[in-house]
Scaffold this motif. Sequence first.
Motif, PDB file in Angstrom:
ATOM      1  N   PHE A  50      40.158  39.221  46.052  1.00  0.00           N
ATOM      2  CA  PHE A  50      39.616  39.878  47.234  1.00  0.00           C
ATOM      3  C   PHE A  50      39.484  41.390  47.035  1.00  0.00           C
ATOM      4  N   THR A  51      39.928  41.889  45.875  1.00  0.00           N
ATOM      5  CA  THR A  51      40.001  43.348  45.678  1.00  0.00           C
ATOM      6  C   THR A  51      38.830  43.912  44.884  1.00  0.00           C
ATOM      7  N   GLN A  52      38.173  43.085  44.087  1.00  0.00           N
ATOM      8  CA  GLN A  52      37.127  43.623  43.211  1.00  0.00           C
ATOM      9  C   GLN A  52      35.789  43.817  43.920  1.00  0.00           C
ATOM     10  N   GLY A  53      35.567  43.057  44.975  1.00  0.00           N
ATOM     11  CA  GLY A  53      34.278  43.128  45.651  1.00  0.00           C
ATOM     12  C   GLY A  53      34.232  44.205  46.725  1.00  0.00           C
ATOM     13  N   ARG A  54      33.049  44.376  47.325  1.00  0.00           N
ATOM     14  CA  ARG A  54      32.855  45.341  48.406  1.00  0.00           C
ATOM     15  C   ARG A  54      33.247  44.676  49.722  1.00  0.00           C
ATOM     16  N   SER A  55      34.354  45.120  50.288  1.00  0.00           N
ATOM     17  CA  SER A  55      34.896  44.480  51.489  1.00  0.00           C
ATOM     18  C   SER A  55      33.946  44.577  52.667  1.00  0.00           C
ATOM     19  N   ILE A  56      33.131  45.669  52.725  1.00  0.00           N
ATOM     20  CA  ILE A  56      32.209  45.844  53.841  1.00  0.00           C
ATOM     21  C   ILE A  56      31.155  44.733  53.871  1.00  0.00           C
ATOM     22  N   LEU A  57      30.894  44.105  52.697  1.00  0.00           N
ATOM     23  CA  LEU A  57      29.932  43.006  52.604  1.00  0.00           C
ATOM     24  C   LEU A  57      30.632  41.648  52.571  1.00  0.00           C
ATOM     25  N   GLY A  58      31.968  41.680  52.588  1.00  0.00           N
ATOM     26  CA  GLY A  58      32.727  40.432  52.518  1.00  0.00           C
ATOM     27  C   GLY A  58      32.648  39.780  51.151  1.00  0.00           C
ATOM     28  N   GLU A  59      32.627  40.615  50.099  1.00  0.00           N
ATOM     29  CA  GLU A  59      32.514  40.076  48.740  1.00  0.00           C
ATOM     30  C   GLU A  59      33.875  39.594  48.219  1.00  0.00           C
ATOM     31  N   VAL A  60      33.850  38.431  47.607  1.00  0.00           N
ATOM     32  CA  VAL A  60      35.040  37.866  46.972  1.00  0.00           C
ATOM     33  C   VAL A  60      34.629  37.370  45.587  1.00  0.00           C
ATOM     34  N   PHE A  61      35.397  37.776  44.563  1.00  0.00           N
ATOM     35  CA  PHE A  61      35.090  37.385  43.186  1.00  0.00           C
ATOM     36  C   PHE A  61      35.894  36.144  42.792  1.00  0.00           C
ATOM     37  N   VAL A  62      35.263  35.276  42.011  1.00  0.00           N
ATOM     38  CA  VAL A  62      35.964  34.156  41.379  1.00  0.00           C
ATOM     39  C   VAL A  62      36.003  34.445  39.890  1.00  0.00           C
ATOM     40  N   LEU A  63      37.231  34.590  39.350  1.00  0.00           N
ATOM     41  CA  LEU A  63      37.412  35.059  37.979  1.00  0.00           C
ATOM     42  C   LEU A  63      37.856  33.939  37.046  1.00  0.00           C
ATOM     43  N   ASN A  64      37.412  34.027  35.799  1.00  0.00           N
ATOM     44  CA  ASN A  64      37.860  33.112  34.761  1.00  0.00           C
ATOM     45  C   ASN A  64      39.361  33.302  34.531  1.00  0.00           C
ATOM     46  N   LYS A  65      40.123  32.228  34.538  1.00  0.00           N
ATOM     47  CA  LYS A  65      41.575  32.330  34.416  1.00  0.00           C
ATOM     48  C   LYS A  65      42.018  32.870  33.067  1.00  0.00           C
ATOM     49  N   ASN A  66      41.227  32.620  32.041  1.00  0.00           N
ATOM     50  CA  ASN A  66      41.613  33.046  30.692  1.00  0.00           C
ATOM     51  C   ASN A  66      41.180  34.470  30.377  1.00  0.00           C
ATOM     52  N   THR A  67      39.963  34.835  30.790  1.00  0.00           N
ATOM     53  CA  THR A  67      39.414  36.149  30.405  1.00  0.00           C
ATOM     54  C   THR A  67      39.434  37.171  31.530  1.00  0.00           C
ATOM     55  N   GLY A  68      39.533  36.716  32.757  1.00  0.00           N
ATOM     56  CA  GLY A  68      39.473  37.634  33.891  1.00  0.00           C
ATOM     57  C   GLY A  68      38.065  38.064  34.228  1.00  0.00           C
ATOM     58  N   GLU A  69      37.062  37.518  33.520  1.00  0.00           N
ATOM     59  CA  GLU A  69      35.670  37.872  33.768  1.00  0.00           C
ATOM     60  C   GLU A  69      35.151  37.104  34.991  1.00  0.00           C
ATOM     61  N   PRO A  70      34.214  37.714  35.746  1.00  0.00           N
ATOM     62  CA  PRO A  70      33.666  37.037  36.929  1.00  0.00           C
ATOM     63  C   PRO A  70      32.876  35.781  36.556  1.00  0.00           C
ATOM     64  N   ILE A  71      33.100  34.714  37.310  1.00  0.00           N
ATOM     65  CA  ILE A  71      32.324  33.488  37.169  1.00  0.00           C
ATOM     66  C   ILE A  71      31.244  33.449  38.245  1.00  0.00           C
ATOM     67  N   MET A  72      31.657  33.832  39.468  1.00  0.00           N
ATOM     68  CA  MET A  72      30.712  33.889  40.578  1.00  0.00           C
ATOM     69  C   MET A  72      31.191  34.894  41.603  1.00  0.00           C
ATOM     70  N   ILE A  73      30.265  35.333  42.444  1.00  0.00           N
ATOM     71  CA  ILE A  73      30.582  36.276  43.522  1.00  0.00           C
ATOM     72  C   ILE A  73      30.146  35.644  44.839  1.00  0.00           C
ATOM     73  N   LEU A  74      31.086  35.599  45.783  1.00  0.00           N
ATOM     74  CA  LEU A  74      30.802  35.078  47.117  1.00  0.00           C
ATOM     75  C   LEU A  74      30.632  36.254  48.065  1.00  0.00           C
ATOM     76  N   GLN A  75      29.658  36.162  48.936  1.00  0.00           N
ATOM     77  CA  GLN A  75      29.408  37.262  49.869  1.00  0.00           C
ATOM     78  C   GLN A  75      29.122  36.702  51.263  1.00  0.00           C
ATOM     79  N   GLY A  76      30.006  37.034  52.189  1.00  0.00           N
ATOM     80  CA  GLY A  76      29.834  36.562  53.556  1.00  0.00           C
ATOM     81  C   GLY A  76      30.934  37.114  54.439  1.00  0.00           C
ATOM     82  N   LEU A  77      30.581  37.586  55.635  1.00  0.00           N
ATOM     83  CA  LEU A  77      31.556  38.182  56.543  1.00  0.00           C
ATOM     84  C   LEU A  77      32.241  37.100  57.373  1.00  0.00           C
ATOM     85  N   PRO A  78      33.544  37.241  57.602  1.00  0.00           N
ATOM     86  CA  PRO A  78      34.278  36.267  58.424  1.00  0.00           C
ATOM     87  C   PRO A  78      33.628  36.104  59.790  1.00  0.00           C
ATOM     88  N   GLY A  79      33.539  34.841  60.231  1.00  0.00           N
ATOM     89  CA  GLY A  79      32.963  34.558  61.540  1.00  0.00           C
ATOM     90  C   GLY A  79      31.472  34.324  61.529  1.00  0.00           C
TER      91      GLY A  79
END
Length: 539
Positions: A422-451
Motif C-alpha cells: 500500500f506504500t509504493q503507489g499514489r494514495s490519492i489515486l488509491g494505487e496498490v502494488f502487487v509485488l513478486n515475492k522473490n524479486t520485489g518487482e511489480p507484477i500489477m498495479i491496482l487503482q481504485g478509491l475505497p467506496g
Amino acid sequence: MKNIFWCKQCNSPILTPKCKVCNTNGFRVASDIRPVFPEEKMLLEILLQYPQGYLSKKSVWYTSGNLLLVDGKTQPLNKGALEKLDICKIREELSRKKSSYYLDHGYSFFNNNMQTFLLCNRERISKIEFEAFEIVEKAKRLDKDFVPIVSFSGGKDSTVVSDIVRRAYANPSIIHAFGNTTLELPETLEYISRFKENNSKIPFIESRSKHDFINVCKKIGPPSRVMRWCCTIFKTGPISQTFTGISATQPILTYYGIRRSESSRRSKYNVIEKSPKISQQTVVSPIINWNDVDIWLYIFERNLDFNSSYRLGFSRVGCWACPSNSSWSFFLTRIYHPELAEPWREFLISVAKEMGKPDPVEYVDSGNWKARQGGNGLESSYKGIIASRPCGDDPFATTYKLARPIENSLYEYFKPFGIISFTQGRSILGEVFVLNKNTGEPIMILQGLPGTNDLKVKIVNQNNYTLLSQRVNCQIRKYQSCILCGGCPSICPTKAISLASGEYKINENKCIGCLKCIANFDTGCLVSKVLQTKKGEVK
C-alpha cells in the motif's frame, strides 16, 4: 457386474451358480440386490393394493431396473405411476395399518430368511473381508505419520467401513468424522446418536456449516445435478476445516465407503488416491469393489446396527434434498417426513415461478428442477463475467465496473499473485502494488478509491499476460460473488486461506502462490459459476 442366482430349495439369493447349502443349481435373477424389510413390505402392500400381510412371509428383494424379486420371481414396479398416488392417503393408510404385531410377525420370518441368506453365501463373506483388509493394510504402510480417520456419514457403507477399519487396526479408538450437512434424515441423526452411545471409545467429531441451506438457495438458487454447490458449502468445506483442526501439519488418511458400482463417475476411482477436494487428505476405499448385496451380507454377518431409513425403503441416505436423489427417494421423504419435504417442494415451486416456468408444479414434480444450469431467471444472476473495458491506449490495463464497492477486503483476493504493497503507489489515486515475492518487482498495479466501483488493473509483468489477466478476472468474480462457501480453504495446500470472523483472509506468510484457489473452480469461483447465465459470456 455380478450375477445373482436364486435357490428354490432355500428360497434365497445365492452368489454362486450352485447353492453351497443344498447343492441345488440356481437360476440367474439379477446383477445386484438389497433386502426389503418388513416396514417397506407394509408400504408396498398399500401401494400395490395387496392384502395386509401378503408379503410378510415372502422373501422380497429389490433389484435394479425397478424390479422386485418375490420368492425368486421378478415383478415390475411402476414407480412413475405409484409416485402420482395421493400422498396424504398413503400416510393415513400407513398409520392405520402400522402395528407392532405386524412388524414383530414380519421380522420373525425376515430374520430367519436372512440367516438362510448368510448360510448360503458364507464363502463370499470371507472373500470380500479379505480384500477389504488387504486394502487397509496397504494404506497403513504408506506413511507412519498419517492420521487415520473414518469418514462416517451414517449410511450403510460407512457403517461397514468403520467396522472393517477398527478391526484391521485392532483399535476401537480410530477418529470418526461426521459431516452434518444439516440436511440429514431424522433416522440418520438417530443412528449417529446410537452409534456414539454404543461406541464410546471412538473420538467422534462433527463438522457443520454455519450457512443456512434455504438462505443460500435464495441467494444463488437451488442446487442441481450440474451445479451441486451444496457439497462444497455444506460438506467438503466444513470437513476440511475440521481436518485442519485435527491435524494442521500431519497428512490425513481418510477411509471412505465409496463403491464403484454406485455410479459411472465412481467407477473410475482408485482404491487409494489423493483427494481432489481436500488438500491434506489421501482417500482410501476398502469396499470399492463391493456391491449392495455384499454390504448387507457383511452387516447381517457382523450383526451391525444400521440406519433405519433402509428399513423404510431408502436405498441411499445422504441429504434428503439432494438433486442427485431419485424421484422415488423424494416420494418416500414426502411420505415419512412431510415436515421436511413439503416446505422444500413449495420453495422449489416459488423459484420456478420466479424463473418464469409456464407450469411450476410440473417443473418441480417431474424433477426438471434438478437439471437447472446457471442463474437464468434468478434475481441474483448476472450475465457474463464482469463489466470491463480497455484503459485508453494501454493494452495491458483494464478498467472494471464492479458490482461491489472497493473495500480493503478486495486486496485479499490478490494475495495469491504476490505481496500487497500500500506504500509504493499514489494514495490519492488509491494505487496498490502487487509485488513478486522473490524479486520485489511489480507484477500489477491496482487503482481504485475505497467506496467506488471503478477498478483499474495494469499488468506490469507482461509475461503470460493472457493467463494472468484471466486469473485476475477470476479473482474479481470471486470478490463480487463470495459468500464464504469454504471451497478455497479446502483446496489450499498450505492452509493459508481462512474465513475467520466472516471475512475472506489469506495469510501471506503461508501462501506459496500456487494459485490452486483460482484454478480449481471454473470461472475461479464456485458461486460465480452457479450464478452465470451463459457460459463463457463476457460483458
